[in-house]
Design a protein around this motif. Structure first.
Motif, PDB file in Angstrom:
ATOM      1  N   TRP A   1      48.490  45.865  43.058  1.00  0.00           N
ATOM      2  CA  TRP A   1      47.397  45.119  42.431  1.00  0.00           C
ATOM      3  C   TRP A   1      47.832  44.577  41.074  1.00  0.00           C
ATOM      4  CZ3 TRP A   1      43.512  43.475  45.086  1.00  0.00           C
ATOM      5  CH2 TRP A   1      42.910  44.242  46.071  1.00  0.00           C
ATOM      6  N   THR A   2      47.223  43.479  40.660  1.00  0.00           N
ATOM      7  CA  THR A   2      47.329  42.958  39.300  1.00  0.00           C
ATOM      8  C   THR A   2      45.965  42.432  38.878  1.00  0.00           C
ATOM      9  OG1 THR A   2      48.496  41.470  37.788  1.00  0.00           O
ATOM     10  CG2 THR A   2      48.009  40.604  39.979  1.00  0.00           C
TER      11      THR A   2
ATOM     12  N   VAL B   1      51.770  31.287  44.464  1.00  0.00           N
ATOM     13  CA  VAL B   1      50.528  32.049  44.491  1.00  0.00           C
ATOM     14  C   VAL B   1      49.585  31.376  45.488  1.00  0.00           C
ATOM     15  CG1 VAL B   1      48.518  32.783  43.158  1.00  0.00           C
ATOM     16  CG2 VAL B   1      50.792  32.820  42.108  1.00  0.00           C
ATOM     17  N   GLU B   2      49.050  32.169  46.396  1.00  0.00           N
ATOM     18  CA  GLU B   2      48.101  31.657  47.384  1.00  0.00           C
ATOM     19  C   GLU B   2      46.738  32.273  47.123  1.00  0.00           C
ATOM     20  OE1 GLU B   2      49.378  31.492  51.522  1.00  0.00           O
ATOM     21  OE2 GLU B   2      51.427  31.937  50.853  1.00  0.00           O
ATOM     22  N   ASP B   3      45.695  31.454  47.202  1.00  0.00           N
ATOM     23  CA  ASP B   3      44.320  31.906  47.010  1.00  0.00           C
ATOM     24  C   ASP B   3      43.602  31.775  48.344  1.00  0.00           C
ATOM     25  OD1 ASP B   3      41.649  32.321  46.361  1.00  0.00           O
ATOM     26  OD2 ASP B   3      41.782  31.205  44.482  1.00  0.00           O
ATOM     27  N   ILE B   4      43.188  32.909  48.915  1.00  0.00           N
ATOM     28  CA  ILE B   4      42.509  32.881  50.206  1.00  0.00           C
ATOM     29  C   ILE B   4      41.019  33.212  50.069  1.00  0.00           C
ATOM     30  CG2 ILE B   4      44.606  33.337  51.521  1.00  0.00           C
ATOM     31  CD1 ILE B   4      43.616  36.272  51.805  1.00  0.00           C
ATOM     32  N   GLY B   5      40.508  33.090  48.864  1.00  0.00           N
ATOM     33  CA  GLY B   5      39.089  33.325  48.648  1.00  0.00           C
ATOM     34  C   GLY B   5      38.794  34.689  48.064  1.00  0.00           C
ATOM     35  N   SER B   6      39.095  35.733  48.807  1.00  0.00           N
ATOM     36  CA  SER B   6      38.807  37.094  48.322  1.00  0.00           C
ATOM     37  C   SER B   6      39.901  37.614  47.388  1.00  0.00           C
ATOM     38  CB  SER B   6      38.629  38.056  49.499  1.00  0.00           C
ATOM     39  OG  SER B   6      39.800  38.081  50.295  1.00  0.00           O
ATOM     40  N   VAL B   7      41.122  37.146  47.584  1.00  0.00           N
ATOM     41  CA  VAL B   7      42.246  37.541  46.739  1.00  0.00           C
ATOM     42  C   VAL B   7      43.210  36.371  46.569  1.00  0.00           C
ATOM     43  CG1 VAL B   7      42.237  39.992  47.393  1.00  0.00           C
ATOM     44  CG2 VAL B   7      43.693  38.405  48.631  1.00  0.00           C
ATOM     45  N   MET B   8      44.006  36.460  45.494  1.00  0.00           N
ATOM     46  CA  MET B   8      45.181  35.618  45.327  1.00  0.00           C
ATOM     47  C   MET B   8      46.374  36.535  45.543  1.00  0.00           C
ATOM     48  SD  MET B   8      44.449  33.305  41.940  1.00  0.00           S
ATOM     49  CE  MET B   8      44.234  34.719  40.879  1.00  0.00           C
ATOM     50  N   PHE B   9      47.437  36.017  46.131  1.00  0.00           N
ATOM     51  CA  PHE B   9      48.612  36.864  46.328  1.00  0.00           C
ATOM     52  C   PHE B   9      49.893  36.082  46.172  1.00  0.00           C
ATOM     53  CE2 PHE B   9      47.638  35.310  50.563  1.00  0.00           C
ATOM     54  CZ  PHE B   9      48.884  35.011  51.102  1.00  0.00           C
ATOM     55  N   LEU B  10      50.950  36.836  45.928  1.00  0.00           N
ATOM     56  CA  LEU B  10      52.293  36.304  45.735  1.00  0.00           C
ATOM     57  C   LEU B  10      53.257  37.236  46.452  1.00  0.00           C
ATOM     58  CD1 LEU B  10      54.358  34.461  44.166  1.00  0.00           C
ATOM     59  CD2 LEU B  10      54.275  36.203  42.379  1.00  0.00           C
ATOM     60  N   GLN B  11      54.189  36.673  47.205  1.00  0.00           N
ATOM     61  CA  GLN B  11      55.187  37.483  47.889  1.00  0.00           C
ATOM     62  C   GLN B  11      56.533  37.327  47.180  1.00  0.00           C
ATOM     63  OE1 GLN B  11      55.237  36.951  52.159  1.00  0.00           O
ATOM     64  NE2 GLN B  11      53.017  36.847  52.241  1.00  0.00           N
ATOM     65  N   PHE B  12      57.265  38.448  47.105  1.00  0.00           N
ATOM     66  CA  PHE B  12      58.568  38.461  46.438  1.00  0.00           C
ATOM     67  C   PHE B  12      59.440  39.527  47.070  1.00  0.00           C
ATOM     68  CE2 PHE B  12      55.732  41.272  44.193  1.00  0.00           C
ATOM     69  CZ  PHE B  12      56.495  42.328  43.724  1.00  0.00           C
ATOM     70  N   ARG B  13      60.667  39.681  46.592  1.00  0.00           N
ATOM     71  CA  ARG B  13      61.611  40.639  47.176  1.00  0.00           C
ATOM     72  C   ARG B  13      62.231  41.510  46.100  1.00  0.00           C
ATOM     73  NH1 ARG B  13      62.712  39.895  52.614  1.00  0.00           N
ATOM     74  NH2 ARG B  13      61.694  38.008  53.356  1.00  0.00           N
TER      75      ARG B  13
ATOM     76  N   CYS C   1      48.683  41.357  44.576  1.00  0.00           N
ATOM     77  CA  CYS C   1      47.397  40.705  44.822  1.00  0.00           C
ATOM     78  C   CYS C   1      46.481  40.853  43.606  1.00  0.00           C
ATOM     79  CB  CYS C   1      46.670  41.345  46.004  1.00  0.00           C
ATOM     80  SG  CYS C   1      47.456  41.071  47.596  1.00  0.00           S
ATOM     81  N   GLN C   2      45.642  39.850  43.425  1.00  0.00           N
ATOM     82  CA  GLN C   2      44.590  39.891  42.405  1.00  0.00           C
ATOM     83  C   GLN C   2      43.274  39.572  43.090  1.00  0.00           C
ATOM     84  OE1 GLN C   2      45.111  37.325  38.986  1.00  0.00           O
ATOM     85  NE2 GLN C   2      42.978  37.523  38.411  1.00  0.00           N
ATOM     86  N   ARG C   3      42.285  40.433  42.870  1.00  0.00           N
ATOM     87  CA  ARG C   3      40.960  40.188  43.416  1.00  0.00           C
ATOM     88  C   ARG C   3      40.385  38.913  42.806  1.00  0.00           C
ATOM     89  NH1 ARG C   3      41.005  45.815  42.611  1.00  0.00           N
ATOM     90  NH2 ARG C   3      40.629  46.997  44.510  1.00  0.00           N
TER      91      ARG C   3
END
Length: 125
Positions: A76-77, A98-110, A120-122
């Protein structure tokens, strides 16, 4: 109808496979803002202190692993913009914008071993 099971519906610990435990312990310490971490089990395990009940451990017992597939958990962030800046400063490989799907924003990394991770951010209503 639910059935009774002796298996509890709770996650105890998540294991992240790594190849170089010392390097990974330093990287995850920097990522999570932790002090230098101790290795255990013959220098093959590193338990990461977490908030909450679910534990997180780096595991170097099986260095021949496959990193394909999606992230298997997320962090979480509360500040995605600061997180992106922080990850970029660490030299982290970002797999997505960063993708925003409504309920959360998220970012994928390695991580340095190529393990897919996510933060993810709420969304604020």
């Amino acid at each position: 109808m639910a059935t009774s099971s002796p298996v509890e519906n709770r996650i105890g610990q998540v294991f992240i496979p790594v190849r170089d435990i010392a390097r990974s312990a330093r990287w995850y310490s920097a990522l999570l803002g932790l002090p230098e971490l101790e290795l255990s089990h013959g220098d093959t395990i590193c338990d990461l202190p977490t908030v909450g009940e679910t534990r997180l451990a780096l595991d170097a017992n099986r260095p021949d692993f496959d990193t394909s597939g999606p992230p298997r958990f997320f962090f979480w962030t509360d500040d995605m913009a600061a997180t992106v800046t922080f990850l970029t400063g660490l030299g982290v490989t970002l797999d997505s914008a960063v993708e925003d799907i409504g309920s959360v924003m998220f970012l994928q990394f390695r991580d340095p071993d190529g393990n897919p991770l996510m933060v993810c951010q709420r969304s604020v209503d």
